[in-house]
Design a protein around this motif. Structure first.
Motif, PDB file in Angstrom:
ATOM      1  N   ALA A  81       0.832  -1.205   0.000  1.00  0.00           N
ATOM      2  CA  ALA A  81       0.000   0.000   0.000  1.00  0.00           C
ATOM      3  C   ALA A  81       0.863   1.249   0.000  1.00  0.00           C
ATOM      4  CB  ALA A  81      -0.919  -0.012   1.213  1.00  0.00           C
ATOM      5  N   MET A 139      -7.560  -4.072   0.430  1.00  0.00           N
ATOM      6  CA  MET A 139      -8.489  -4.005   1.558  1.00  0.00           C
ATOM      7  C   MET A 139      -9.169  -5.362   1.768  1.00  0.00           C
ATOM      8  SD  MET A 139      -9.821  -2.464   4.057  1.00  0.00           S
ATOM      9  CE  MET A 139      -9.334  -0.771   3.817  1.00  0.00           C
ATOM     10  N   LYS A 170      -3.796   2.696   6.436  1.00  0.00           N
ATOM     11  CA  LYS A 170      -4.787   3.739   6.183  1.00  0.00           C
ATOM     12  C   LYS A 170      -4.125   5.033   5.723  1.00  0.00           C
ATOM     13  CE  LYS A 170      -8.854   5.865   8.299  1.00  0.00           C
ATOM     14  NZ  LYS A 170      -8.531   7.246   7.938  1.00  0.00           N
ATOM     15  N   SER A 200       0.901   4.323  -2.825  1.00  0.00           N
ATOM     16  CA  SER A 200       0.333   5.594  -2.356  1.00  0.00           C
ATOM     17  C   SER A 200       0.719   6.783  -3.224  1.00  0.00           C
ATOM     18  CB  SER A 200       0.777   5.846  -0.916  1.00  0.00           C
ATOM     19  OG  SER A 200       2.198   5.975  -0.845  1.00  0.00           O
ATOM     20  N   PHE A 225      -6.030  -0.866  -4.560  1.00  0.00           N
ATOM     21  CA  PHE A 225      -6.289  -0.603  -3.138  1.00  0.00           C
ATOM     22  C   PHE A 225      -7.527  -1.358  -2.647  1.00  0.00           C
ATOM     23  CE2 PHE A 225      -3.301   3.007  -2.946  1.00  0.00           C
ATOM     24  CZ  PHE A 225      -2.785   2.789  -1.678  1.00  0.00           C
ATOM     25  N   LYS A 226      -8.536  -1.469  -3.482  1.00  0.00           N
ATOM     26  CA  LYS A 226      -9.719  -2.239  -3.097  1.00  0.00           C
ATOM     27  C   LYS A 226      -9.353  -3.712  -2.869  1.00  0.00           C
ATOM     28  CE  LYS A 226     -14.420  -3.346  -4.573  1.00  0.00           C
ATOM     29  NZ  LYS A 226     -14.272  -4.779  -4.322  1.00  0.00           N
ATOM     30  N   GLN A 275      -3.310   4.581   2.081  1.00  0.00           N
ATOM     31  CA  GLN A 275      -4.549   4.636   1.298  1.00  0.00           C
ATOM     32  C   GLN A 275      -5.078   6.066   1.208  1.00  0.00           C
ATOM     33  OE1 GLN A 275      -8.100   2.803   3.054  1.00  0.00           O
ATOM     34  NE2 GLN A 275      -8.250   1.541   1.215  1.00  0.00           N
ATOM     35  N   ASP A 276      -5.066   6.766   2.327  1.00  0.00           N
ATOM     36  CA  ASP A 276      -5.565   8.149   2.331  1.00  0.00           C
ATOM     37  C   ASP A 276      -4.694   9.047   1.458  1.00  0.00           C
ATOM     38  OD1 ASP A 276      -7.580   7.387   3.996  1.00  0.00           O
ATOM     39  OD2 ASP A 276      -6.648   8.128   5.836  1.00  0.00           O
TER      40      ASP A 276
END
Length: 567
Positions: free
Chosen positions: A367, A387, A409, A371, A383-384, A412-413
């Protein structure tokens, strides 16, 4: 009752002596020993023995004069303790027992000299002869006579001319002893008082039997002692009534035992139910599924149940051995099963957490690598997928899992925030394109209804070229605008197909059928539109309106085609 079987002889009571037909003096004394406390009822030595012992006591007071005070006192105590010499008056008359002798020896203490004065000579110590004379000069204290109450039990006995005492038992008589040197009434009263003591003991035992706080065992012990005393006693009284009292006590004791046994059985049953509840709860805790067990709370409850069990053992009703052992085996098995399950669960949990930690660390690294990607669509799908893998990886320890999730997170953010910034800029640009396409839609609406097919097709091609050149519109408006242009395109295409088919005879027939179907469909749509309008469903109203307009346009074309074929 056992603590009420001995007593001492008062100083003023006559002494019972054995007759030639009875046992020696020592045995007589043992026979007449009272069964309950009472200073006046103890058997006393015979008059001859007292007469023989008194000179011994006096000789002890004069024989050795050197250590006058202490040794005489010792001799007196020996005289009192000697068997057969229990006559209190004889002892009191002996000079060596005078307590004030100790006070008379006060001059023997040395005087304490004054601090500054010269030493003074010590006073002379009185000689033993002088000390003995002083002791003999002191008068003996008077002895108060002991007064005995009259016993009604004496009516059950008699004394013959030789001084033998008999007790009446029904129609028979039984000799109980003799009291030489006493009047017949004194002899009867002596043996009657002994009976009264035993009867009082029996009455006391009856009261204890009636007391619910006194256990049956104590009453049984008292009854056994009472029977022993009755068997050994030489008394005058209502022996039949005493036997009846003993029989009543025995009957009441049997009832009391049954009552206590019933109470113990009831208490044991209640205690068994309480222990069973403890065991059942422990088994319920141990039987939980490991994944659904709250181990901390369940462990604390198991310890509390063990403390409750111990408290029942210490202060609760005792259970019979088989029942208690069976319950303890179940309780112990439940505790062991729980402890084993807890160890196994946490051992597996540690292994699972280690595996989950390793898998999530790999997901976090992937991840973090994604990013910074600018390939928005594929990266968003990646990313999905990450998750989904995160959810399937399981949980590490709380602290480790929280730290890994924070990193995941954050990565991802970072990606989606950057994507949202780009999307926001694109949305602003797409709004201008939307304005262009909305103007084109207004222009395309002028084509309908199609009256001149060739002109309509030329106008539509021009609008379509401008539509493609206008570019993308905001995501929220894509579906709306695309449906609007497709509706116009469909109307023109259908008009073209209708014209092409107008030269075919079969088409005329189908045109007539189409007109019928369209009219029925339009009526149904108008009914549905009315319902949607009444319900306030704006979206459905909008869709039905667009569909109704299309079918109305088709109906006009179908009717026109039918007119062409003379239908």
């Amino acid at each position: 009752m056992s603590d009420e079987t001995t007593s001492t002889t008062p100083a003023d009571e006559p002494v019972e002596a054995a007759t030639p037909q009875e046992t020696p003096a020592a045995e007589v004394n043992e026979e007449v020993t009272p069964q309950t406390p009472g200073a006046e009822e103890a058997p006393q030595a015979s008059a001859e023995e007292v007469t023989e012992q008194a000179p011994v006591a006096e000789e002890a007071a004069v024989a050795e004069e050197a250590p006058a005070v202490e040794e005489v006192a010792v001799d007196a105590s020996v005289t009192e303790d000697a068997p057969g010499v229990e006559d209190a008056p004889v002892v009191e008359e002996s000079a060596p027992e005078e307590a004030p002798v100790v006070d008379e020896s006060a001059p023997e203490a040395p005087a304490v000299p004054a601090p500054a004065a010269a030493p003074k000579p010590m006073p002379a110590v009185p000689s033993p002869a002088a000390l003995a004379s002083k002791m003999a000069a002191r008068p003996a204290p008077p002895v108060a006579p002991v007064v005995h109450e009259h016993s009604e039990s004496a009516k059950f006995g008699r004394v013959d001319d030789e001084g033998h005492v008999f007790v009446k038992v029904g129609d028979e008589e039984r000799e109980v002893g003799s009291y030489p040197g006493a009047t017949p009434d004194e002899a009867l009263q002596y043996f009657a008082r002994k009976y009264d003591e035993i009867a009082s003991s029996a009455d006391l035992l009856v009261q204890r039997l009636a007391n619910p706080d006194v256990p049956a065992k104590e009453v049984a012990d008292g009854l056994s002692t009472l029977k022993d005393h009755i068997a050994e006693a030489h008394v005058v009284g209502d022996l039949a009534a005493l036997d009846a009292t003993v029989a009543s006590i025995e009957s009441g004791l049997a009832t009391k035992r049954e009552t206590e046994q019933a109470a113990r059985a009831e208490a044991r049953a209640a205690a068994t139910v309480e222990r069973e509840a403890i065991v059942a709860e422990a088994e319920s805790i141990a039987g939980q599924h490991p994944d659904q067990t709250q181990w901390k709370q369940s462990g604390e409850r198991m310890r509390a149940l063990l403390d409750t069990w111990k408290q029942h053992q210490r202060s609760g009703t005792k259970l019979d051995k088989p029942t208690e052992n069976a319950l303890w085996q179940r309780f112990s098995h439940a505790r062991n099963h729980f402890d084993k399950g807890r160890r196994t669960y946490f051992a597996q949990l540690d292994s699972t957490r280690a595996s989950a930690k390793s898998a999530k660390e790999a997901l976090v690294k992937e991840a973090e690598a994604l990013s910074t990607s600018k390939d928005w669509g594929p990266t968003a799908r990646a990313f999905k997928n990450l998750m989904d893998q995160w959810r399937q990886a399981g949980r590490a320890s709380r602290a480790e899992d929280d730290a890994l999730w924070e990193r995941f997170k954050t990565a991802q953010d970072n990606f989606f925030n950057a994507k949202d910034e780009v999307s926001a800029a694109e949305e602003e640009e797409f709004r201008a394109n939307l304005a262009v396409k909305e103007e084109l839609l207004k222009e395309a609406e002028q084509i309908l209804p199609v009256t001149d097919l060739d002109q309509a097709k030329a106008q539509l091609r021009t609008i379509q070229d401008k539509w493609d050149a206008a570019g993308k519109v905001p995501r929220a408006d894509i579906d709306r605008t695309e449906k609007a242009i497709r509706r116009i395109e469909t109307a023109v295409r259908e008009q073209e197909e209708a014209k092409w088919k107008s030269s075919n005879p079969e088409v005329a027939a189908r045109a007539n059928s189409l007109v019928t179907q369209l009219r029925g469909s339009i009526e149904s749509l108008e009914a549905d539109l009315a319902k949607a309008t009444a319900a306030g469903n704006d979206k459905k109203v909008k869709d039905l309106t667009a569909k109704l307009e299309s079918q109305q346009a088709w109906l006009k074309q179908a009717e026109a085609a039918g007119n062409e074929f003379g239908a």
